[in-house]
Design a protein around this motif. Sequence first.
Motif, mmCIF file in Angstrom:
data_model
loop_
_atom_site.group_PDB
_atom_site.id
_atom_site.type_symbol
_atom_site.label_atom_id
_atom_site.label_comp_id
_atom_site.label_asym_id
_atom_site.label_seq_id
_atom_site.Cartn_x
_atom_site.Cartn_y
_atom_site.Cartn_z
ATOM 1 N N ARG A 72 -4.596 8.083 -10.027
ATOM 2 C CA ARG A 72 -4.134 6.951 -9.155
ATOM 3 C C ARG A 72 -2.655 7.171 -8.980
ATOM 4 O O ARG A 72 -1.921 7.059 -8.095
ATOM 5 C CB ARG A 72 -4.501 5.792 -9.453
ATOM 6 N N ALA A 115 7.759 9.694 1.347
ATOM 7 C CA ALA A 115 8.486 8.623 1.749
ATOM 8 C C ALA A 115 9.925 8.935 1.768
ATOM 9 O O ALA A 115 10.775 8.743 2.604
ATOM 10 C CB ALA A 115 7.776 7.338 1.609
ATOM 11 N N GLY A 165 -1.263 9.867 -7.036
ATOM 12 C CA GLY A 165 -1.185 9.683 -5.793
ATOM 13 C C GLY A 165 -0.267 8.949 -5.230
ATOM 14 O O GLY A 165 0.552 9.170 -4.284
ATOM 15 N N ILE A 166 0.170 7.628 -6.188
ATOM 16 C CA ILE A 166 1.313 6.856 -5.653
ATOM 17 C C ILE A 166 2.545 7.614 -5.589
ATOM 18 O O ILE A 166 3.537 7.167 -4.944
ATOM 19 C CB ILE A 166 1.456 5.583 -6.542
ATOM 20 N N ALA A 188 0.819 -1.186 0.260
ATOM 21 C CA ALA A 188 -0.127 0.050 0.076
ATOM 22 C C ALA A 188 0.840 1.272 -0.040
ATOM 23 O O ALA A 188 1.864 1.350 0.641
ATOM 24 C CB ALA A 188 -1.135 -0.019 1.063
ATOM 25 N N ALA A 189 0.349 2.394 -0.663
ATOM 26 C CA ALA A 189 1.366 3.499 -0.912
ATOM 27 C C ALA A 189 1.388 4.204 0.599
ATOM 28 O O ALA A 189 2.485 4.687 0.700
ATOM 29 C CB ALA A 189 0.499 4.358 -1.698
ATOM 30 N N GLU A 190 0.701 4.155 1.429
ATOM 31 C CA GLU A 190 0.741 4.833 2.489
ATOM 32 C C GLU A 190 1.814 3.912 3.677
ATOM 33 O O GLU A 190 2.460 4.482 4.708
ATOM 34 C CB GLU A 190 -0.698 4.662 3.581
ATOM 35 N N ASP A 191 2.305 2.599 3.145
ATOM 36 C CA ASP A 191 3.344 2.121 3.739
ATOM 37 C C ASP A 191 4.629 2.136 3.275
ATOM 38 O O ASP A 191 5.611 1.343 3.805
ATOM 39 C CB ASP A 191 2.758 0.451 3.897
ATOM 40 N N PHE A 192 4.620 2.856 1.954
ATOM 41 C CA PHE A 192 6.192 3.049 1.464
ATOM 42 C C PHE A 192 7.063 3.440 2.424
ATOM 43 O O PHE A 192 8.222 2.721 2.368
ATOM 44 C CB PHE A 192 6.123 4.124 0.332
ATOM 45 N N ASP A 247 7.723 2.514 5.381
ATOM 46 C CA ASP A 247 8.243 1.236 6.066
ATOM 47 C C ASP A 247 9.120 0.660 5.309
ATOM 48 O O ASP A 247 9.879 -0.051 5.873
ATOM 49 C CB ASP A 247 6.984 0.545 6.834
ATOM 50 N N ALA A 255 3.081 9.851 -2.682
ATOM 51 C CA ALA A 255 3.289 9.048 -1.364
ATOM 52 C C ALA A 255 4.779 8.705 -1.454
ATOM 53 O O ALA A 255 5.458 8.681 -0.605
ATOM 54 C CB ALA A 255 2.288 7.839 -1.254
ATOM 55 N N TYR A 256 5.263 8.302 -2.691
ATOM 56 C CA TYR A 256 6.723 7.603 -2.575
ATOM 57 C C TYR A 256 7.516 9.015 -2.486
ATOM 58 O O TYR A 256 8.715 8.664 -1.827
ATOM 59 C CB TYR A 256 6.897 7.268 -4.392
#
Length: 203
Positions: free
Chosen positions: A188, A199, A191-192, A154-158, A160, A195-196
Amino acid sequence: MTRNIIAILRGITPQEALPACEALMAAGITKIEVPLNSPEPFDSIRQMQVEFGHAAMIGAGTVLTVADVERLAGIGAQMVVSPDCNIAVIAATKGAGMASYPGCFTPTECFTALAAGADGIKIFPSFLVGTKGIQAMRAVLPAQAQVFAVGGIAAEDFGDWLAAGVDGFGMGTAIYTPGMDAHDIRARAAGIVAAYDMAKEAM
């Protein structure tokens, strides 16, 4: 800015290929994979390579045979991604001058792929390995080895996953599902990318 994100367009058709590729590039993703279990994948890859190959790395996923590698080389593909660690496929890919990203799940497969000449490792399915598994593998893999997490990310976990040691991600249904139009693909993908970038900046 080059981002280590591979967009996986599983199920795309030749009619959708160029608008989808243009949308991804506009959002900032320049590594694009069409899995070979998509409709007429070689046609889609050929079109994208002719139109956008100068500015993006276009290739195939789910590549299982040397014959497929040879056919991809013939249409100018730049990248071969597989779900498995097949030494013959890796060797044929490198022999044809394409980038090789075989799928691996264990340290043994990772080292086998790198010894065969792979440009990077696709940890698949990553959600089963987890960040702790990646961290353990990274402790023994060569520092220069490129590691991509693919499957259930998931993008929100990049953040980690990057902290655990991966270099990039392969993103499938989070970017594209069959029938999606170019506008939605771009939204989409944007958004990714956001997030990347966030991170990476936080590291």
